[in-house]
Design a protein around this motif. Sequence first.
Motif, PDB file in Angstrom:
ATOM      1  N   PHE A 290       3.089  67.124  84.574  1.00 48.41           N
ATOM      2  CA  PHE A 290       3.961  67.399  85.717  1.00 48.41           C
ATOM      3  C   PHE A 290       5.418  67.093  85.384  1.00 48.41           C
ATOM      4  N   ILE A 291       5.672  65.923  84.799  1.00 51.36           N
ATOM      5  CA  ILE A 291       7.054  65.553  84.505  1.00 51.36           C
ATOM      6  C   ILE A 291       7.658  66.483  83.445  1.00 51.36           C
ATOM      7  N   ARG A 292       6.831  66.969  82.531  1.00 50.61           N
ATOM      8  CA  ARG A 292       7.309  67.947  81.543  1.00 50.61           C
ATOM      9  C   ARG A 292       7.650  69.279  82.208  1.00 50.61           C
ATOM     10  N   SER A 293       6.881  69.653  83.224  1.00 52.32           N
ATOM     11  CA  SER A 293       7.060  70.974  83.836  1.00 52.32           C
ATOM     12  C   SER A 293       8.264  71.030  84.773  1.00 52.32           C
ATOM     13  N   VAL A 294       8.701  69.867  85.308  1.00 54.30           N
ATOM     14  CA  VAL A 294       9.795  69.892  86.286  1.00 54.30           C
ATOM     15  C   VAL A 294      11.088  69.265  85.780  1.00 54.30           C
TER      16      VAL A 294
ATOM     17  N   SER B   3      13.415  67.681  81.968  1.00 57.34           N
ATOM     18  CA  SER B   3      13.629  67.837  80.528  1.00 57.34           C
ATOM     19  C   SER B   3      12.912  66.753  79.725  1.00 57.34           C
ATOM     20  N   ALA B   4      12.240  65.837  80.418  1.00 57.76           N
ATOM     21  CA  ALA B   4      11.499  64.784  79.712  1.00 57.76           C
ATOM     22  C   ALA B   4      10.332  65.398  78.957  1.00 57.76           C
ATOM     23  N   ARG B   5      10.007  64.828  77.802  1.00 56.57           N
ATOM     24  CA  ARG B   5       8.925  65.351  76.970  1.00 56.57           C
ATOM     25  C   ARG B   5       7.935  64.256  76.588  1.00 56.57           C
ATOM     26  N   PRO B   6       7.221  63.705  77.573  1.00 59.12           N
ATOM     27  CA  PRO B   6       6.200  62.706  77.241  1.00 59.12           C
ATOM     28  C   PRO B   6       5.027  63.352  76.517  1.00 59.12           C
ATOM     29  N   LYS B   7       4.280  62.528  75.792  1.00 57.93           N
ATOM     30  CA  LYS B   7       3.111  63.030  75.077  1.00 57.93           C
ATOM     31  C   LYS B   7       2.038  63.471  76.066  1.00 57.93           C
ATOM     32  N   VAL B   8       1.421  64.607  75.791  1.00 55.02           N
ATOM     33  CA  VAL B   8       0.351  65.142  76.652  1.00 55.02           C
ATOM     34  C   VAL B   8      -0.880  65.383  75.802  1.00 55.02           C
ATOM     35  N   SER B   9      -2.041  64.875  76.273  1.00 56.05           N
ATOM     36  CA  SER B   9      -3.288  65.106  75.557  1.00 56.05           C
ATOM     37  C   SER B   9      -4.446  64.970  76.535  1.00 56.05           C
ATOM     38  N   ASP B  10      -5.663  65.261  76.062  1.00 59.58           N
ATOM     39  CA  ASP B  10      -6.819  65.226  76.958  1.00 59.58           C
ATOM     40  C   ASP B  10      -7.603  63.926  76.842  1.00 59.58           C
ATOM     41  N   TYR B  11      -6.970  62.869  76.285  1.00 54.38           N
ATOM     42  CA  TYR B  11      -7.658  61.586  76.249  1.00 54.38           C
ATOM     43  C   TYR B  11      -6.899  60.581  77.121  1.00 54.38           C
ATOM     44  N   PRO B  12      -7.613  59.554  77.630  1.00 53.93           N
ATOM     45  CA  PRO B  12      -6.981  58.595  78.545  1.00 53.93           C
ATOM     46  C   PRO B  12      -5.853  57.804  77.880  1.00 53.93           C
TER      47      PRO B  12
ATOM     48  N   GLY C  67      12.480  61.236  83.879  1.00 51.06           N
ATOM     49  CA  GLY C  67      12.926  62.618  83.760  1.00 51.06           C
ATOM     50  C   GLY C  67      13.882  62.954  84.891  1.00 51.06           C
ATOM     51  N   VAL C  68      14.887  63.798  84.613  1.00 52.10           N
ATOM     52  CA  VAL C  68      15.822  64.244  85.640  1.00 52.10           C
ATOM     53  C   VAL C  68      15.397  65.628  86.110  1.00 52.10           C
ATOM     54  N   VAL C  69      15.165  65.756  87.411  1.00 48.10           N
ATOM     55  CA  VAL C  69      14.758  67.036  87.991  1.00 48.10           C
ATOM     56  C   VAL C  69      15.987  67.680  88.631  1.00 48.10           C
ATOM     57  N   ASN C  70      16.398  68.825  88.119  1.00 48.89           N
ATOM     58  CA  ASN C  70      17.565  69.531  88.639  1.00 48.89           C
ATOM     59  C   ASN C  70      17.118  70.611  89.625  1.00 48.89           C
ATOM     60  N   ILE C  71      17.567  70.489  90.863  1.00 50.26           N
ATOM     61  CA  ILE C  71      17.248  71.475  91.893  1.00 50.26           C
ATOM     62  C   ILE C  71      18.347  72.540  91.936  1.00 50.26           C
TER      63      ILE C  71
ATOM     64  N   LYS D  80      -2.818  61.175 106.901  1.00 46.02           N
ATOM     65  CA  LYS D  80      -1.846  61.665 107.881  1.00 46.02           C
ATOM     66  C   LYS D  80      -0.499  62.021 107.235  1.00 46.02           C
ATOM     67  N   GLU D  81      -0.322  61.603 105.987  1.00 49.37           N
ATOM     68  CA  GLU D  81       0.966  61.851 105.315  1.00 49.37           C
ATOM     69  C   GLU D  81       0.951  63.219 104.629  1.00 49.37           C
ATOM     70  N   LYS D  82       2.041  63.496 103.899  1.00 49.43           N
ATOM     71  CA  LYS D  82       2.161  64.795 103.240  1.00 49.43           C
ATOM     72  C   LYS D  82       1.195  64.918 102.068  1.00 49.43           C
ATOM     73  N   TYR D  83       0.781  66.141 101.794  1.00 48.81           N
ATOM     74  CA  TYR D  83       0.003  66.404 100.584  1.00 48.81           C
ATOM     75  C   TYR D  83       0.336  67.809 100.081  1.00 48.81           C
ATOM     76  N   TYR D  84       0.158  67.989  98.774  1.00 46.12           N
ATOM     77  CA  TYR D  84       0.509  69.253  98.123  1.00 46.12           C
ATOM     78  C   TYR D  84      -0.620  69.665  97.184  1.00 46.12           C
ATOM     79  N   ILE D  85      -0.702  70.960  96.947  1.00 48.68           N
ATOM     80  CA  ILE D  85      -1.685  71.519  96.006  1.00 48.68           C
ATOM     81  C   ILE D  85      -0.905  72.242  94.931  1.00 48.68           C
ATOM     82  N   ILE D  86      -0.998  71.760  93.693  1.00 45.87           N
ATOM     83  CA  ILE D  86      -0.169  72.326  92.620  1.00 45.87           C
ATOM     84  C   ILE D  86      -0.995  72.537  91.350  1.00 45.87           C
ATOM     85  N   SER D  87      -0.367  73.232  90.414  1.00 46.63           N
ATOM     86  CA  SER D  87      -0.845  73.265  89.031  1.00 46.63           C
ATOM     87  C   SER D  87       0.375  73.006  88.152  1.00 46.63           C
ATOM     88  N   SER D  88       0.404  71.844  87.516  1.00 40.94           N
ATOM     89  CA  SER D  88       1.555  71.497  86.672  1.00 40.94           C
ATOM     90  C   SER D  88       1.686  72.449  85.491  1.00 40.94           C
ATOM     91  N   ILE D  89       0.562  72.760  84.862  1.00 44.36           N
ATOM     92  CA  ILE D  89       0.612  73.571  83.643  1.00 44.36           C
ATOM     93  C   ILE D  89       1.018  75.012  83.931  1.00 44.36           C
TER      94      ILE D  89
END
Length: 336
Positions: free
Chosen positions: A175-179, A181-190, A199-203, A307-316
């Motif tokens: 998610f942080i990579r998709s929104v 410029s941060a580039r944390p490591k991403v993999s399928d292991y814990p 990361g800085v998110v520019n709107i 009762k609070e906000k919720y969202y449905i997304i796909s980061s990838i």
Amino acid sequence: MKFIDSASITVIAGDGGHGCISFRRELNIPKGGPDGGDGGNGGSIWFVADKNLNTLIEYNMKKVIKAENGFNGKSYNCTGKNGKDIFVKVPLGTQIIDKISNKIILDMTINKQKLLIVKGGFHGLGNTRFKSSINRAPRKRSYGSKGEIKEIKLELLLLANVGMLGLPNSGKSTFIRSVSSARPKVSDYPFTTLIPKLGVVNISNNKNFIIADIPGLIKGSSNGTGLGTIFLKHLSRCQVLLHLIDIMPIDNSSIINNINIIHNEIKKFNKKLFLKPIWLVFNKSDLINKKNLYFKIKNIISSIKWKEKYYIISSIKKINTFLLCKDLMKFIQNKF
């Protein structure tokens, strides 16, 4: 560079230089008056916030910082040189804490903010200062005073508007990579994320916010299991927390149980943190068809009585990620 978010150091200001006892002795002035100069002031130590730093690793190795002593006065009314001040640079978000009282001296949250932490000793006076109408040749001077000493703790709390929570592999790093410029490591292991990432998110040109990703929490984190609670303190400054949830867990675990695990661990760790606004973000929506997806999420929201906000997304696939970020920006702006 290794991420270090705390350190303990001793800061010692310089001592003041001593005054001088001296008399003029020249060929045509065999019995001149006093000409002993003052000493110099001891160097002080300042802390300066620097936005270009992000770790306290330097002070994990350097346990003592000492400023220069003032120089002694000399003959011919020469004043000793002042000791040099030391300016210690620390990352933005560093708290300066008195180790004895455990009280926060200052929270360094503004770039180039300065704090005088220990003051150098005052200079001693030369014998010229003690000349009077009744004592033309004083053999008296004063000594410079000792510089201040303090034992302090440095605690770095990252400055971020939005903090992310979730179990390992919930998609926080993606998610942080998709929104941003941060580039944390991403993999399928814990535990792919081992340290906090920002990361800085520019709107738009003049609208942006900072988002923080910390290592995933697991059950028992509040008792020291796993990595997450080591860094949970870094979310204390955030205005809102995003709880990312894997809608299709690989281990087929219960999503409701997974949500409760995170909320329980936050509550045990710090109730003040738990009371911050938390938005549920159901991630990996691209892995399930829409009809089943919305039915599944509706049941989850109903079961936990959310009762609070919720969202449905796909980061990838970047589905609804910009919508989420725009809403975050609005929320942050309304907070100020």
